[in-house]
Design a protein around this motif. Structure first.
Motif, PDB file in Angstrom:
ATOM      1  N   LEU A  67      -2.390  -3.107   4.733  1.00 21.72           N
ATOM      2  CA  LEU A  67      -3.158  -1.960   5.187  1.00 21.72           C
ATOM      3  C   LEU A  67      -3.958  -2.292   6.435  1.00 21.72           C
ATOM      4  O   LEU A  67      -3.991  -1.512   7.396  1.00 21.72           O
ATOM      5  CB  LEU A  67      -4.100  -1.490   4.070  1.00 21.72           C
ATOM      6  N   VAL A 248      -8.743   3.947  -0.458  1.00 20.60           N
ATOM      7  CA  VAL A 248      -8.946   4.140   0.979  1.00 20.60           C
ATOM      8  C   VAL A 248     -10.085   5.132   1.156  1.00 20.60           C
ATOM      9  O   VAL A 248     -10.245   6.065   0.355  1.00 20.60           O
ATOM     10  CB  VAL A 248      -7.665   4.641   1.686  1.00 20.60           C
ATOM     11  N   LYS A 318      -4.170  10.945   4.207  1.00 25.95           N
ATOM     12  CA  LYS A 318      -4.225   9.511   3.931  1.00 25.95           C
ATOM     13  C   LYS A 318      -2.992   9.007   3.169  1.00 25.95           C
ATOM     14  O   LYS A 318      -2.993   7.859   2.704  1.00 25.95           O
ATOM     15  CB  LYS A 318      -5.468   9.193   3.100  1.00 25.95           C
ATOM     16  N   GLN A 321      -1.649   5.434   4.086  1.00 24.92           N
ATOM     17  CA  GLN A 321      -2.520   4.356   3.607  1.00 24.92           C
ATOM     18  C   GLN A 321      -2.503   4.262   2.087  1.00 24.92           C
ATOM     19  O   GLN A 321      -2.493   3.163   1.517  1.00 24.92           O
ATOM     20  CB  GLN A 321      -3.950   4.574   4.110  1.00 24.92           C
ATOM     21  N   THR A 324       0.529   2.554   0.849  1.00 22.19           N
ATOM     22  CA  THR A 324       0.433   1.107   1.070  1.00 22.19           C
ATOM     23  C   THR A 324      -0.350   0.436  -0.048  1.00 22.19           C
ATOM     24  O   THR A 324       0.003  -0.651  -0.510  1.00 22.19           O
ATOM     25  CB  THR A 324      -0.243   0.813   2.425  1.00 22.19           C
TER      26      THR A 324
END
Length: 439
Positions: A67, A248, A318, A321, A324
């Protein structure tokens, strides 16, 4: 793309241990048989188990590194579907075990391209790959990024769905639903236990609501293909209710805890138009694969609260992210990709263009996929005391993605990508290695 560094896929049949080559049912009730920490009991109840083993913590560190330092110039691995099928058929008929590199498509972590080679009678998928840890047979993870790898069985399931003559095109996915009168039940619990401590109210709420029903559609309910949708949905629900942290920043909270309300959050497909060569023999899969919607409990996106709408919008922004950091969301992306590929092959008759015969792998009697317990119910999650109800779902319409208008590759950018090393190995890696960039 440089072709100077070529790493051939190794498939040494001579080293295989003889075994009966048929899939066995798996009870998804331990750390070795779960997807993203979600498992199914033998009675069909979906549950969550938080794991903190050394391997899990190591994988989390890999994801955090991926990330913060996204790998660049990742190599492409080209996997020939007819050669995979040929190898699987030979091993199955010989009563030998199928090796992991075949089961998990050479460690592909994402598919980005589909190529047709008419002269070579070949149909190839290409994408990023890495060595993987297959200790969890249902959820092998890449050793460089911690991202889940693709499964041959998921591809086979997708191909069978797309090619079934009795199946009209439809979305696939799942729904996790509270009881029809859940909002009224929650209101009654709030009134009857208003004077109780928060812990007592939460316990009463869980007992009062009872288990939620789980249903799947568009795919056989006892396949990993279907289970991934349930696991991703259940993980999403836990995040919506604050039981699992969102790894995140910038997503926010899904629940307005000031009042009772009913909201549903569900995943849908989110692809950019396919990029297609002028000859119709090369395709690039583009876009972030998923988006999140919010609405009323009946999949009505007009009925969501403002808080729920904001959460869904932030969550969608998002997705790269989150995929990930949360492997089950990446797994859902992978399943969506494989479904897209299967529908693309069927819609554009790519197997016929490549003179590839898929009939052996499409026949269930020849290749049996692993069976899992069918999910029926899910543990009700309670973490707020406002009486708000959250339902979940996944509905991915890949047929529509394939049918949508496409972008023609007028600049011929796919031509160089389609080039690959010659040879008999069904999988080869070309370009600068991901290992050099990530370790």
């Amino acid at each position: 793309m440089s072709h100077s560094r070529i790493v051939p896929f190794l498939a040494m049949i001579a080293l295989l241990i003889p075994a009966i080559a048929r899939a066995q049912p798996i009870v998804v009730g331990n750390n070795q048989n779960n997807v993203g920490g979600v498992y199914i009991d033998t009675d069909g109840t979906v549950k969550s188990r938080q794991t903190d083993t050394t391997s899990d913590l190591a994988a989390q560190r890999l994801r955090a590194k991926a990330l913060n330092q996204p790998p660049k110039a990742q190599a492409l691995t080209y996997v020939s579907l007819p050669r995979v099928i040929e190898q699987v058929k030979a091993l199955t008929e010989a009563g030998k075990e199928i090796p992991d590199d075949l089961k998990y498509l050479s460690g592909l972590t994402q598919v980005r391209y589909v190529f047709v080679f008419p002269q070579e009678k070949d149909l190839v998928i290409a994408g990023t790959s890495e060595p993987f840890d297959a200790a969890n047979r249902l959820n092998p993870m890449g050793k460089f990024t911690g991202r889940p790898v693709l499964h041959l069985e998921d591809l086979v399931t997708a191909l069978r769905i797309a090619s079934a003559p009795h199946m009209r095109p439809q979305p696939f996915g799942c729904s996790i639903d509270p009881q029809p009168d859940a909002l009224a039940r929650s209101t009654r619990v709030m009134q009857e236990h208003a004077a109780d401590a928060r812990g007592a109210r939460m316990k009463a709420m869980k007992e009062g609501l009872g288990p939620q029903s789980v249903s799947t559609f568009g795919a056989p309910s006892d396949t990993r293909f279907a289970f991934v949708t349930v696991a991703a949905d259940y993980k999403l629900k836990r995040m919506c209710l604050g039981m699992d942290a969102i790894p995140v920043p910038g997503v926010g909270s899904a629940i307005d805890n000031s009042r009772a309300a009913g909201n549903r959050f569900w995943f849908e497909a989110n692809y950019a138009p396919l990029l297609v060569s002028e000859e119709g023999d090369a395709f690039e899969i583009r876009g972030q694969r998923l988006l999140l919607k919010a609405g009323a409990l009946q999949f009505d996106d007009k009925g969501a609260t403002d808080t729920a709408k904001t959460f869904a919008r932030n969550f969608t922004a998002k997705i790269p992210q989150l995929a990930t950091m949360v492997p089950v969301f990446a797994d859902l992306q992978n399943v969506a990709d494989l479904s897209l590929i299967a529908h693309l092959i069927q819609n554009d008759k790519l197997d016929q263009k490549a003179s590839v015969d898929l009939s052996w792998i499409l026949a269930e009697k020849n290749f049996k996929t692993t069976t899992l317990p069918t999910p029926h119910t899910a543990d009700t999650i309670v973490n707020f005391t406002s009486g708000s109800i959250v339902a979940g779902g996944v509905t991915l319409d890949m047929h529509s993605v394939v049918k949508n208008p496409r972008d023609t590759d007028a600049k011929k950018s796919l031509k160089d990508t389609k080039s690959r090393p010659a040879g008999d190995a069904y999988s080869k890696t070309v370009g600068e290695g991901i290992k050099d960039k990530v370790q």
